[in-house]
Design a protein around this motif. Structure first.
Motif, PDB file in Angstrom:
ATOM      1  N   LEU A 174      28.397 -65.506  11.953  1.00 23.59           N
ATOM      2  CA  LEU A 174      27.940 -65.943  13.278  1.00 23.59           C
ATOM      3  C   LEU A 174      27.426 -64.753  14.082  1.00 23.59           C
ATOM      4  CD1 LEU A 174      27.668 -68.666  14.633  1.00 23.59           C
ATOM      5  CD2 LEU A 174      29.770 -68.193  15.877  1.00 23.59           C
TER       6      LEU A 174
ATOM      7  N   PHE B 166      23.375 -67.570  20.713  1.00 24.76           N
ATOM      8  CA  PHE B 166      24.617 -68.332  20.651  1.00 24.76           C
ATOM      9  C   PHE B 166      24.771 -69.193  21.911  1.00 24.76           C
ATOM     10  CE2 PHE B 166      28.997 -68.829  22.018  1.00 24.76           C
ATOM     11  CZ  PHE B 166      29.460 -69.633  20.994  1.00 24.76           C
TER      12      PHE B 166
ATOM     13  N   TYR C 252      25.248 -73.163  22.193  1.00 21.45           N
ATOM     14  CA  TYR C 252      26.356 -73.790  22.918  1.00 21.45           C
ATOM     15  C   TYR C 252      25.821 -74.850  23.888  1.00 21.45           C
ATOM     16  CZ  TYR C 252      30.320 -74.527  25.964  1.00 21.45           C
ATOM     17  OH  TYR C 252      31.319 -75.120  26.687  1.00 21.45           O
TER      18      TYR C 252
ATOM     19  N   LEU D 212      31.733 -71.046  14.710  1.00 18.52           N
ATOM     20  CA  LEU D 212      30.944 -71.779  15.711  1.00 18.52           C
ATOM     21  C   LEU D 212      31.791 -72.919  16.281  1.00 18.52           C
ATOM     22  CD1 LEU D 212      28.127 -72.154  16.970  1.00 18.52           C
ATOM     23  CD2 LEU D 212      27.501 -73.526  14.988  1.00 18.52           C
TER      24      LEU D 212
END
Ligand code: NCD
Length: 364
Positions: free
Chosen positions: A7, A15, A19, A134
């Protein structure tokens, strides 16, 4: 070409976008039912899986896409002796993305060299498991608001637990995270991760007892002891059942503690914990499906790319890790990363050694 080997391959902005997209999908799943229409996911599971395999397939289908592949390598051409590079080259002709789980460490990096489409690592031996991270991060952020300023206890098999390795690495992105690494000496985190934590100025304590630290924690991440990765099963037998979280042990825990687990559990969380509002491991598994939808949707927009074949490598180099993919797929070019602690294998990140050149004596 964007592959997800760990990740940490994502920048923080990427990221955060993921999200945001995951949150939108959770709140309005009906808006995404056609988002991957016509796209195909190649799903190659060389090692058993329930959650990861099913959640990737469900994620792709909920986006309107389809899935090809196998969940049991004995149903593939591997049994006929096909090498990983040929399987990947071939599947990347058929699919728009590949998700792969493999028992050898560094297998996903190896696959990424031969794929024209993004490769997602769904677990490579005891090494990494980015989509579980994740899932874990989405769970922490949804339920706690932030991953900054938290005390996280990680308990169980820190040696072979790949979810632990990926999670620790990703948490380097957050401020003031304190780690309580709870494991017996035989299952302590690998040295390369200890070095990683020191280099990144991450505060960690290695302890063997679970109960004394529970009252301090904001997150308790339990893991199972990874039976299948022990060379000597007697060692596993001597360690099994060493940790078991029960309702009684949670009595002095914080009211807003999150008890997490990547699942499957064996005996490390008693069933009487399941009804406690702090037990979030089944919600975690559900968030994982939405997180994988967001990841697949994002990667489905990547263009195809053909990597140059025949990377030279250095034939006199060898990885010292017997579980490294380079040990079974011996044609893989051997290369290293430079780290402050010396050269590390580009596949599994373990130490390498130089072999002496073989001298061939010719008879006259
Ligand atoms: C984990 C794994 O496969 O590493 N499971 C999962 O993907 N949810 C954890 C485990 O098997 O213990």
């Amino acid at each position: 070409m964007r592959h997800i080997i760990d990740l940490s391959d994502l920048k923080m902005e990427e990221f955060n976008e993921l999200y945001k997209l995951t949150s939108n999908i959770i709140d309005r799943p009906e808006g995404y039912t056609e988002a991957c229409r016509g796209k195909v996911l190649g799903s190659l599971f060389y090692e058993p899986s329930t959650r990861t395999n099913l959640s990737f397939s469900t994620a792709m289908k909920r986006l309107g896409g389809s899935v090809i592949g196998f969940s049991n390598p004995s149903a593939s051409s591997t049994t006929k002796g096909e090498t990983l590079d040929d399987t990947i080259t071939m599947v990347s002709n058929y699919a728009d993305m590949i998700v792969m789980r493999h028992p050898s460490e560094g297998a996903a990096t190896a696959a990424s060299f031969f794929s024209e489409v993004p490769v997602i690592n769904a677990g490579d031996g005891g090494h990494l498991h980015p989509t579980q991270t994740l899932t874990d991060m989405i769970t922490i952020l949804r339920l706690r608001g932030s991953a900054d300023n938290m005390k996280i206890g990680i308990c169980g098999d820190l040696k072979y637990g790949r979810t632990v390795h990926s999670l620790i690495r990703f948490l380097a992105n957050y401020k003031n995270v304190q780690f309580y690494l709870i494991a017996p000496r035989q299952l302590a985190i690998p040295e390369y991760l200890r070095q990683f934590m020191r280099e990144n100025k991450m505060k960690f304590f290695e302890v063997s007892g679970l109960e004394p630290v529970i009252p301090m924690l904001d997150v308790l991440y339990m893991t199972r002891i990874q039976r299948e990765r022990f060379a000597d099963i007697a060692v596993y037998e001597s360690l099994r059942g060493i940790y078991c979280l029960t309702k009684a042990k949670l009595r002095d825990a914080k009211k807003d503690l999150l008890v997490m687990h990547p699942l499957p559990r064996v005996d490390e969380i008693a069933k009487d914990v399941d009804d406690d509002p702090r037990a979030v491991y089944f919600d975690q598994a559900r968030f994982g499906m939405y997180a994988r939808m967001a990841l697949l949707l994002t990667l489905s927009k990547e263009p195809r790319y053909r990597m140059p074949k025949n990377i030279p490598g250095r034939p006199n180099l060898r990885c010292t890790n017997p579980k490294c993919i380079t040990r079974s797929e011996t044609y893989l070019p051997m290369e290293t990363h430079r780290t402050p602690e010396g050269e590390r294998c580009i596949y599994c990140e373990q130490a390498v050694e130089y072999r002496k050149r073989r001298v061939v004596v010719e008879w006259e």
